[in-house]
Design a protein around this motif. Sequence first.
Motif, PDB file in Angstrom:
ATOM      1  N   GLY A  43      98.075  20.323  27.533  1.00 21.30           N
ATOM      2  CA  GLY A  43      98.957  19.810  28.441  1.00 21.30           C
ATOM      3  C   GLY A  43     100.479  20.169  28.468  1.00 21.30           C
ATOM      4  O   GLY A  43     101.076  19.716  29.487  1.00 21.30           O
ATOM      5  N   TYR A  44     100.861  21.241  27.752  1.00 21.61           N
ATOM      6  CA  TYR A  44     102.209  21.602  27.885  1.00 21.61           C
ATOM      7  C   TYR A  44     102.314  23.229  28.063  1.00 21.61           C
ATOM      8  O   TYR A  44     101.487  24.016  27.663  1.00 21.61           O
ATOM      9  CB  TYR A  44     102.968  21.382  26.354  1.00 21.61           C
ATOM     10  CG  TYR A  44     103.127  19.887  26.123  1.00 21.61           C
ATOM     11  CD1 TYR A  44     104.471  19.530  26.849  1.00 21.61           C
ATOM     12  CD2 TYR A  44     102.380  18.951  25.859  1.00 21.61           C
ATOM     13  CE1 TYR A  44     104.889  18.207  26.606  1.00 21.61           C
ATOM     14  CE2 TYR A  44     102.680  17.543  25.660  1.00 21.61           C
ATOM     15  CZ  TYR A  44     103.939  17.236  26.213  1.00 21.61           C
ATOM     16  OH  TYR A  44     104.393  15.790  26.132  1.00 21.61           O
ATOM     17  N   ASP A  45     103.246  23.526  28.859  1.00 20.16           N
ATOM     18  CA  ASP A  45     103.391  24.872  29.216  1.00 20.16           C
ATOM     19  C   ASP A  45     103.964  25.662  28.156  1.00 20.16           C
ATOM     20  O   ASP A  45     104.631  25.264  27.026  1.00 20.16           O
ATOM     21  CB  ASP A  45     104.197  25.147  30.300  1.00 20.16           C
ATOM     22  CG  ASP A  45     103.628  24.756  31.746  1.00 20.16           C
ATOM     23  OD1 ASP A  45     102.395  25.062  31.840  1.00 20.16           O
ATOM     24  OD2 ASP A  45     104.381  24.098  32.667  1.00 20.16           O
ATOM     25  N   ASN A  46     104.017  27.064  27.913  1.00 24.76           N
ATOM     26  CA  ASN A  46     104.577  27.625  27.119  1.00 24.76           C
ATOM     27  C   ASN A  46     105.933  27.656  27.268  1.00 24.76           C
ATOM     28  O   ASN A  46     106.697  27.377  28.323  1.00 24.76           O
ATOM     29  CB  ASN A  46     104.290  29.279  27.148  1.00 24.76           C
ATOM     30  CG  ASN A  46     102.792  29.484  26.825  1.00 24.76           C
ATOM     31  OD1 ASN A  46     102.023  28.700  26.378  1.00 24.76           O
ATOM     32  ND2 ASN A  46     102.221  30.979  26.815  1.00 24.76           N
ATOM     33  N   ALA A  47     106.955  28.170  26.070  1.00 32.69           N
ATOM     34  CA  ALA A  47     108.433  27.927  26.288  1.00 32.69           C
ATOM     35  C   ALA A  47     109.094  29.393  25.974  1.00 32.69           C
ATOM     36  O   ALA A  47     108.596  30.081  24.913  1.00 32.69           O
ATOM     37  CB  ALA A  47     108.739  26.900  25.397  1.00 32.69           C
ATOM     38  N   GLY A  48     110.223  29.535  26.516  1.00 32.00           N
ATOM     39  CA  GLY A  48     110.902  30.911  26.170  1.00 32.00           C
ATOM     40  C   GLY A  48     111.565  30.588  24.816  1.00 32.00           C
ATOM     41  O   GLY A  48     111.923  29.277  24.689  1.00 32.00           O
ATOM     42  N   SER A  49     111.509  31.472  23.874  1.00 36.41           N
ATOM     43  CA  SER A  49     112.131  31.233  22.534  1.00 36.41           C
ATOM     44  C   SER A  49     112.870  32.277  22.070  1.00 36.41           C
ATOM     45  O   SER A  49     112.882  33.425  22.535  1.00 36.41           O
ATOM     46  CB  SER A  49     111.082  31.005  21.541  1.00 36.41           C
ATOM     47  OG  SER A  49     109.920  31.947  21.605  1.00 36.41           O
ATOM     48  N   GLY A  77     102.522  19.524  35.032  1.00 33.60           N
ATOM     49  CA  GLY A  77     102.189  18.418  36.206  1.00 33.60           C
ATOM     50  C   GLY A  77     103.221  17.044  36.257  1.00 33.60           C
ATOM     51  O   GLY A  77     103.389  16.443  36.820  1.00 33.60           O
ATOM     52  N   ASN A  78     104.383  17.465  34.961  1.00 34.82           N
ATOM     53  CA  ASN A  78     105.168  16.200  34.823  1.00 34.82           C
ATOM     54  C   ASN A  78     106.607  16.881  34.392  1.00 34.82           C
ATOM     55  O   ASN A  78     106.800  16.914  33.359  1.00 34.82           O
ATOM     56  CB  ASN A  78     104.649  15.058  33.868  1.00 34.82           C
ATOM     57  CG  ASN A  78     105.693  14.098  33.577  1.00 34.82           C
ATOM     58  OD1 ASN A  78     106.966  13.887  34.432  1.00 34.82           O
ATOM     59  ND2 ASN A  78     105.193  13.106  32.758  1.00 34.82           N
TER      60      ASN A  78
END
Length: 171
Positions: A43-49, A77-78
């Motif tokens: 339920g979580y998107d990828n992140a820039g790191s 979605g949130n």
Amino acid sequence: MKQPVLKSMLLGTLLATAGLVEAAEPGLYVGGGIGTASTNQSGYDNAGSYKLFVGAQAEGFGLELGYVDLGRFKQKGNSSNSYTVDGPQLNVIGELFISRGVYGYGSFGFYNWDLNDNLATNNDSGTSGTLGLGIKVLMGKNLAVRGGWDRYQNISDSNVDMLSLNGMYQF
């Protein structure tokens, strides 16, 4: 200690010992890179790191100290629910000669992470095992480019994978 951490440390040790075959010039180096991180938490998107590091290498082995920001993971979605993970890491790196100016590497170490939930309901911190694999390409006497995959294990009961492209300057 949990089994995945032990397996990671064993894999890193094996890869590091392979670096005795032939290695790049010994010395100190600095570097940094950008990438993308993904979590196995659903339920979580990828992140820039990004990461910044300093290190020393000799005879196929290296010791690297760095700071890694795995980014902001936003709940799908949130958009108001997200968390960040960052902190220092210490890795042992082993290199293996592949061809002229090209080296494979493996790493293992520890990541001292802080997880901050923007809702302040799930702030957490700890120390986890890391392991990584990648390729380093020499771009001249002092410059190199390194691309790789790193796994940060058991961060608040989730694994985080980071793919990154890094530049290095060797003194």
